[in-house]
Design a protein around this motif. Structure first.
Motif, PDB file in Angstrom:
ATOM      1  N   LYS A  53       0.855  -1.195   0.000  1.00 54.50           N
ATOM      2  CA  LYS A  53       0.000   0.000   0.000  1.00 54.50           C
ATOM      3  C   LYS A  53       0.888   1.241   0.000  1.00 54.50           C
ATOM      4  O   LYS A  53       1.943   1.268   0.610  1.00 54.50           O
ATOM      5  CB  LYS A  53      -0.913   0.003   1.221  1.00 54.50           C
ATOM      6  N   GLY A  54       0.447   2.261  -0.715  1.00 57.95           N
ATOM      7  CA  GLY A  54       1.207   3.507  -0.809  1.00 57.95           C
ATOM      8  C   GLY A  54       2.397   3.411  -1.743  1.00 57.95           C
ATOM      9  O   GLY A  54       3.350   4.171  -1.603  1.00 57.95           O
ATOM     10  N   SER A  55       2.357   2.487  -2.700  1.00 55.81           N
ATOM     11  CA  SER A  55       3.511   2.330  -3.597  1.00 55.81           C
ATOM     12  C   SER A  55       3.112   2.470  -5.061  1.00 55.81           C
ATOM     13  O   SER A  55       1.958   2.267  -5.430  1.00 55.81           O
ATOM     14  CB  SER A  55       4.174   0.958  -3.378  1.00 55.81           C
ATOM     15  N   ARG A  56       4.118   2.791  -5.849  1.00 53.68           N
ATOM     16  CA  ARG A  56       3.995   2.834  -7.309  1.00 53.68           C
ATOM     17  C   ARG A  56       5.133   1.989  -7.858  1.00 53.68           C
ATOM     18  O   ARG A  56       6.241   2.038  -7.346  1.00 53.68           O
ATOM     19  CB  ARG A  56       4.162   4.254  -7.847  1.00 53.68           C
ATOM     20  N   ALA A  57       4.831   1.265  -8.930  1.00 51.13           N
ATOM     21  CA  ALA A  57       5.880   0.433  -9.525  1.00 51.13           C
ATOM     22  C   ALA A  57       5.569   0.194 -10.993  1.00 51.13           C
ATOM     23  O   ALA A  57       4.421   0.302 -11.429  1.00 51.13           O
ATOM     24  CB  ALA A  57       5.983  -0.892  -8.791  1.00 51.13           C
ATOM     25  N   SER A  58       6.614  -0.134 -11.749  1.00 49.09           N
ATOM     26  CA  SER A  58       6.469  -0.536 -13.140  1.00 49.09           C
ATOM     27  C   SER A  58       7.132  -1.896 -13.289  1.00 49.09           C
ATOM     28  O   SER A  58       8.267  -2.083 -12.861  1.00 49.09           O
ATOM     29  CB  SER A  58       7.140   0.470 -14.078  1.00 49.09           C
ATOM     30  N   LEU A  65       4.753  -3.068 -20.411  1.00 50.10           N
ATOM     31  CA  LEU A  65       5.024  -2.513 -19.088  1.00 50.10           C
ATOM     32  C   LEU A  65       3.708  -2.437 -18.328  1.00 50.10           C
ATOM     33  O   LEU A  65       2.711  -1.942 -18.858  1.00 50.10           O
ATOM     34  CB  LEU A  65       5.621  -1.108 -19.197  1.00 50.10           C
ATOM     35  N   CYS A  66       3.716  -2.917 -17.094  1.00 49.40           N
ATOM     36  CA  CYS A  66       2.548  -2.833 -16.215  1.00 49.40           C
ATOM     37  C   CYS A  66       2.868  -1.803 -15.142  1.00 49.40           C
ATOM     38  O   CYS A  66       3.798  -1.990 -14.359  1.00 49.40           O
ATOM     39  CB  CYS A  66       2.261  -4.182 -15.573  1.00 49.40           C
ATOM     40  N   HIS A  67       2.108  -0.726 -15.121  1.00 49.41           N
ATOM     41  CA  HIS A  67       2.296   0.336 -14.126  1.00 49.41           C
ATOM     42  C   HIS A  67       1.217   0.168 -13.066  1.00 49.41           C
ATOM     43  O   HIS A  67       0.033   0.094 -13.395  1.00 49.41           O
ATOM     44  CB  HIS A  67       2.174   1.710 -14.776  1.00 49.41           C
ATOM     45  N   VAL A  68       1.626   0.109 -11.811  1.00 51.92           N
ATOM     46  CA  VAL A  68       0.675  -0.094 -10.719  1.00 51.92           C
ATOM     47  C   VAL A  68       0.817   1.019  -9.684  1.00 51.92           C
ATOM     48  O   VAL A  68       1.929   1.480  -9.410  1.00 51.92           O
ATOM     49  CB  VAL A  68       0.872  -1.481 -10.048  1.00 51.92           C
ATOM     50  N   TYR A  69      -0.332   1.444  -9.159  1.00 52.79           N
ATOM     51  CA  TYR A  69      -0.365   2.434  -8.094  1.00 52.79           C
ATOM     52  C   TYR A  69      -1.366   1.928  -7.060  1.00 52.79           C
ATOM     53  O   TYR A  69      -2.544   1.769  -7.358  1.00 52.79           O
ATOM     54  CB  TYR A  69      -0.766   3.794  -8.651  1.00 52.79           C
ATOM     55  N   VAL A  70      -0.867   1.630  -5.857  1.00 51.01           N
ATOM     56  CA  VAL A  70      -1.726   1.181  -4.761  1.00 51.01           C
ATOM     57  C   VAL A  70      -1.758   2.294  -3.720  1.00 51.01           C
ATOM     58  O   VAL A  70      -0.724   2.627  -3.131  1.00 51.01           O
ATOM     59  CB  VAL A  70      -1.208  -0.136  -4.127  1.00 51.01           C
ATOM     60  N   ARG A  71      -2.942   2.845  -3.526  1.00 53.31           N
ATOM     61  CA  ARG A  71      -3.076   3.936  -2.560  1.00 53.31           C
ATOM     62  C   ARG A  71      -3.164   3.381  -1.137  1.00 53.31           C
ATOM     63  O   ARG A  71      -3.427   2.195  -0.938  1.00 53.31           O
ATOM     64  CB  ARG A  71      -4.328   4.767  -2.867  1.00 53.31           C
ATOM     65  N   ASN A  72      -2.977   4.259  -0.168  1.00 55.96           N
ATOM     66  CA  ASN A  72      -3.053   3.853   1.242  1.00 55.96           C
ATOM     67  C   ASN A  72      -4.455   3.430   1.659  1.00 55.96           C
ATOM     68  O   ASN A  72      -4.618   2.714   2.641  1.00 55.96           O
ATOM     69  CB  ASN A  72      -2.537   4.973   2.152  1.00 55.96           C
ATOM     70  N   ASP A  73      -5.473   3.880   0.922  1.00 55.44           N
ATOM     71  CA  ASP A  73      -6.855   3.513   1.255  1.00 55.44           C
ATOM     72  C   ASP A  73      -7.275   2.194   0.603  1.00 55.44           C
ATOM     73  O   ASP A  73      -8.447   1.855   0.556  1.00 55.44           O
ATOM     74  CB  ASP A  73      -7.823   4.626   0.874  1.00 55.44           C
ATOM     75  N   SER A  74      -6.311   1.431   0.078  1.00 55.12           N
ATOM     76  CA  SER A  74      -6.495   0.102  -0.533  1.00 55.12           C
ATOM     77  C   SER A  74      -7.062   0.134  -1.945  1.00 55.12           C
ATOM     78  O   SER A  74      -7.294  -0.918  -2.541  1.00 55.12           O
ATOM     79  CB  SER A  74      -7.383  -0.790   0.342  1.00 55.12           C
ATOM     80  N   LEU A  75      -7.293   1.299  -2.492  1.00 55.98           N
ATOM     81  CA  LEU A  75      -7.719   1.397  -3.890  1.00 55.98           C
ATOM     82  C   LEU A  75      -6.468   1.332  -4.763  1.00 55.98           C
ATOM     83  O   LEU A  75      -5.457   1.964  -4.454  1.00 55.98           O
ATOM     84  CB  LEU A  75      -8.467   2.712  -4.113  1.00 55.98           C
ATOM     85  N   SER A  87       6.157   6.430 -18.768  1.00 56.91           N
ATOM     86  CA  SER A  87       5.737   6.046 -17.417  1.00 56.91           C
ATOM     87  C   SER A  87       5.069   7.201 -16.686  1.00 56.91           C
ATOM     88  O   SER A  87       4.087   7.005 -15.972  1.00 56.91           O
ATOM     89  CB  SER A  87       6.937   5.565 -16.602  1.00 56.91           C
ATOM     90  N   ARG A  88       5.598   8.397 -16.855  1.00 60.33           N
ATOM     91  CA  ARG A  88       5.038   9.567 -16.159  1.00 60.33           C
ATOM     92  C   ARG A  88       3.579   9.777 -16.532  1.00 60.33           C
ATOM     93  O   ARG A  88       2.733  10.056 -15.684  1.00 60.33           O
ATOM     94  CB  ARG A  88       5.855  10.826 -16.493  1.00 60.33           C
ATOM     95  N   VAL A  89       3.251   9.599 -17.799  1.00 63.59           N
ATOM     96  CA  VAL A  89       1.876   9.777 -18.265  1.00 63.59           C
ATOM     97  C   VAL A  89       0.989   8.655 -17.718  1.00 63.59           C
ATOM     98  O   VAL A  89      -0.146   8.891 -17.303  1.00 63.59           O
ATOM     99  CB  VAL A  89       1.809   9.823 -19.810  1.00 63.59           C
ATOM    100  N   ALA A  90       1.506   7.441 -17.683  1.00 62.69           N
ATOM    101  CA  ALA A  90       0.739   6.308 -17.147  1.00 62.69           C
ATOM    102  C   ALA A  90       0.389   6.536 -15.677  1.00 62.69           C
ATOM    103  O   ALA A  90      -0.761   6.306 -15.266  1.00 62.69           O
ATOM    104  CB  ALA A  90       1.525   5.015 -17.316  1.00 62.69           C
ATOM    105  N   PHE A  91       1.337   7.003 -14.886  1.00 60.23           N
ATOM    106  CA  PHE A  91       1.058   7.248 -13.467  1.00 60.23           C
ATOM    107  C   PHE A  91       0.134   8.446 -13.277  1.00 60.23           C
ATOM    108  O   PHE A  91      -0.685   8.469 -12.361  1.00 60.23           O
ATOM    109  CB  PHE A  91       2.359   7.398 -12.674  1.00 60.23           C
ATOM    110  N   SER A  92       0.243   9.422 -14.133  1.00 61.42           N
ATOM    111  CA  SER A  92      -0.677  10.561 -14.098  1.00 61.42           C
ATOM    112  C   SER A  92      -2.108  10.086 -14.368  1.00 61.42           C
ATOM    113  O   SER A  92      -3.055  10.497 -13.696  1.00 61.42           O
ATOM    114  CB  SER A  92      -0.244  11.594 -15.131  1.00 61.42           C
TER     115      SER A  92
END
Length: 198
Positions: A53-58, A65-75, A87-92
């Protein structure tokens, strides 16, 4: 550059549940599409399970490429793209989607939701709008324009030299350069040619 999948998940302590997904499998053959869709969902879910939780990774898998963003609220959100997609656009994109999802879908629905029960129709729009990162992201557009300008400037200098003009002739004919500048150019040219021979 291509986006293939955009998915939203809920990461519970015991399992990861898919809440909503949009996929573009038009570049695959008709007979492969359902398998590709299942594989993208499976891969996205597995990546969310293994991300804190709270992480971003590629994560790179072959040319994807699989870009993942897991928020602290579990979403969590996952974008699957080709390796050329910025990658910057994917995370945006992930940040925008998750923010909008959390505003429109009540938090009570996240742990028990499924793609059939969650009402969030904007994923498909985001997937198609972000296919061209330069149009979707203003910074990418500016960067592309700067890259284009560099190419034009480079081509202009090459075209000058291709027409038979030499930089030495231009310097000697110049009325703008002073005697001292011309002497400096000649000295620098001699020193550089000496090193080039070695």
């Amino acid at each position: 550059m291509k986006l293939y999948s955009l998915s939203v998940f809920y990461k519970a302590e015991s399992k990861v549940g898919l809440l909503k997904t949009a996929q573009d499998v038009s570049s695959f053959s008709f007979f492969q599409r359902s398998s590709v869709q299942e594989f993208m969902t499976f891969t996205s879910q597995m990546i969310v399970e293994r991300s804190a939780k709270g992480s971003r990774a590629s994560v790179k898998e072959q040319e994807y490429l699989c870009h993942v963003y897991v928020r602290n609220d579990s979403l969590a959100g996952v974008v699957i793209a080709d390796s050329e997609y910025p990658s910057r656009v994917a995370f945006s994109l992930l940040e925008k989607v998750l923010d909008e999802f959390s505003k429109e879908v009540d938090r009570i629905e996240w742990p028990v939701g499924s793609p059939e029960t969650i009402c969030f129709t904007k994923l498909g729009d985001y997937l198609s709008r972000y296919q061209n990162p330069r149009e979707a992201d203003p910074m990418s557009k500016v960067q592309a324009e700067l890259d284009e300008t560099k190419i034009i400037l480079h081509n202009t200098m090459e075209s000058l030299l291709e027409r038979g003009e030499k930089l030495d002739d231009l310097v000697s004919k110049s009325e703008v350069l002073g005697v001292q500048s011309k002497a400096f150019y000649k000295t620098a040219r001699k020193q550089n040619s000496c090193c080039a021979i070695m």
